[in-house]
Design a protein around this motif. Sequence first.
Motif, PDB file in Angstrom:
ATOM      1  N   LEU A   1       0.826  -1.208   0.000  1.00 40.80           N
ATOM      2  CA  LEU A   1       0.000   0.000   0.000  1.00 40.80           C
ATOM      3  C   LEU A   1       0.863   1.262   0.000  1.00 40.80           C
ATOM      4  CD1 LEU A   1      -2.783  -1.097   2.499  1.00 40.80           C
ATOM      5  CD2 LEU A   1      -3.075  -0.667   0.044  1.00 40.80           C
ATOM      6  N   LEU A   2       2.027   1.181   0.617  1.00 42.50           N
ATOM      7  CA  LEU A   2       2.924   2.333   0.629  1.00 42.50           C
ATOM      8  C   LEU A   2       3.452   2.658  -0.758  1.00 42.50           C
ATOM      9  CD1 LEU A   2       4.999   1.782   3.905  1.00 42.50           C
ATOM     10  CD2 LEU A   2       3.161   3.425   3.518  1.00 42.50           C
ATOM     11  N   THR A   3       3.444   1.683  -1.654  1.00 42.49           N
ATOM     12  CA  THR A   3       3.850   1.970  -3.032  1.00 42.49           C
ATOM     13  C   THR A   3       2.785   2.776  -3.759  1.00 42.49           C
ATOM     14  OG1 THR A   3       2.916  -0.067  -3.995  1.00 42.49           O
ATOM     15  CG2 THR A   3       5.147  -0.201  -3.087  1.00 42.49           C
ATOM     16  N   VAL A   4       1.561   2.724  -3.274  1.00 42.99           N
ATOM     17  CA  VAL A   4       0.464   3.520  -3.850  1.00 42.99           C
ATOM     18  C   VAL A   4       0.452   4.914  -3.239  1.00 42.99           C
ATOM     19  CG1 VAL A   4      -2.035   3.686  -4.149  1.00 42.99           C
ATOM     20  CG2 VAL A   4      -0.901   1.458  -4.307  1.00 42.99           C
ATOM     21  N   ASP A   5       0.582   4.988  -1.921  1.00 39.80           N
ATOM     22  CA  ASP A   5       0.671   6.263  -1.208  1.00 39.80           C
ATOM     23  C   ASP A   5       1.686   6.084  -0.087  1.00 39.80           C
ATOM     24  OD1 ASP A   5       0.386   8.579   0.363  1.00 39.80           O
ATOM     25  OD2 ASP A   5      -1.717   8.792  -0.212  1.00 39.80           O
ATOM     26  N   ALA A   6       2.803   6.735  -0.217  1.00 40.69           N
ATOM     27  CA  ALA A   6       3.914   6.549   0.719  1.00 40.69           C
ATOM     28  C   ALA A   6       3.611   7.078   2.113  1.00 40.69           C
ATOM     29  CB  ALA A   6       5.171   7.229   0.175  1.00 40.69           C
ATOM     30  N   ARG A   7       2.464   7.749   2.274  1.00 41.98           N
ATOM     31  CA  ARG A   7       2.147   8.368   3.568  1.00 41.98           C
ATOM     32  C   ARG A   7       1.172   7.532   4.391  1.00 41.98           C
ATOM     33  NH1 ARG A   7      -0.266  13.751   1.953  1.00 41.98           N
ATOM     34  NH2 ARG A   7      -1.385  12.313   0.615  1.00 41.98           N
ATOM     35  N   GLY A   8       1.198   6.222   4.189  1.00 46.12           N
ATOM     36  CA  GLY A   8       0.304   5.357   4.954  1.00 46.12           C
ATOM     37  C   GLY A   8       0.456   5.528   6.447  1.00 46.12           C
ATOM     38  N   ARG A   9       1.684   5.672   6.898  1.00 42.88           N
ATOM     39  CA  ARG A   9       1.908   5.873   8.344  1.00 42.88           C
ATOM     40  C   ARG A   9       1.317   7.196   8.804  1.00 42.88           C
ATOM     41  NH1 ARG A   9       6.722   3.602   6.466  1.00 42.88           N
ATOM     42  NH2 ARG A   9       7.273   1.594   7.424  1.00 42.88           N
ATOM     43  N   ASP A  10       1.472   8.227   7.969  1.00 38.66           N
ATOM     44  CA  ASP A  10       0.890   9.535   8.311  1.00 38.66           C
ATOM     45  C   ASP A  10      -0.629   9.436   8.419  1.00 38.66           C
ATOM     46  OD1 ASP A  10       3.366  10.725   8.319  1.00 38.66           O
ATOM     47  OD2 ASP A  10       3.183  11.593   6.315  1.00 38.66           O
ATOM     48  N   MET A  11      -1.248   8.684   7.511  1.00 39.50           N
ATOM     49  CA  MET A  11      -2.704   8.534   7.533  1.00 39.50           C
ATOM     50  C   MET A  11      -3.165   7.914   8.846  1.00 39.50           C
ATOM     51  SD  MET A  11      -3.115   7.229   3.587  1.00 39.50           S
ATOM     52  CE  MET A  11      -4.848   6.806   3.723  1.00 39.50           C
TER      53      MET A  11
END
Length: 269
Positions: free
Chosen positions: A42-52
């Motif tokens: 999923l981080l390859t789609v949006d690298a800000r998964g942790r931020d979310m």
Amino acid sequence: MTGQDPAAVRIDTSKPHPARMYDWFLGGKDNYPVDEEMAKQLLTVDARGRDMARVNRAFMHRAIRWLAANGVRQYLDIGTGIPTEPNLHQIAQQVAPESRIVYCDNDPIVLAHAAALLRSTPEGATEYIQADAREPEAILERAGKVLDFERPIALSMLALLHFVGDEDGAYELVQKLVDKLPSGSYVVLSHVTGDFDPEGAAKATAMYKARGLTLRLRSRDEIAPFFAGLEIVEPGVTLTADWHPELGEPVPVAGDEPIPGWAAVARKP
């Protein structure tokens, strides 16, 4: 604690689970390689998964603090997730020690850690029930053993409904829950969206589908109907990070693009 004996619960590690992926994004250790693998994809789609995940968690803290300050003393939290301190009950009971909280989730690993959710103040109460969000009648029946449905209750559904498809009656299940809430109750909701990156949203949805999981990333206009008949607290349905930031816990995020999630708090008249 209502539900099964944790020792008798079998945790399925053959496919990822949203609660365990959320734990991984928050830096927790209660997840498995299959969850980490999916989260990294999923981080390859949006690298800000942790931020979310962090922004959503901070919204929960602010919303519960606001509700407690506005007199709410009962909470029904559906889609609880793996305990990450401070938990909802700790925030509510810090303001009002007599607060009563019922947590609900369908992931057995949450049940295995439920003791962390039950450390109530002597004046208040916390309970955990093992149930699926798509079974609102069962949830209400069991929650009624702890909560007084004659007095206001805050119904919390944080980062939950994007895992409930339209075919599973997402709008209907929320309505069934809200219908049972007394006047003066609140609904607290956050929801990931594809509004800012439709192409990335489609890729993420396909990843979930390939693993037998549901992901329904609704637009702001599609999220608003969850609050039908309710009075939405200012500033309305807003970006998760923008809901009353003055209440504390700003979360630094990478880049200038908005974190793709909507959130709101609404009151039942």
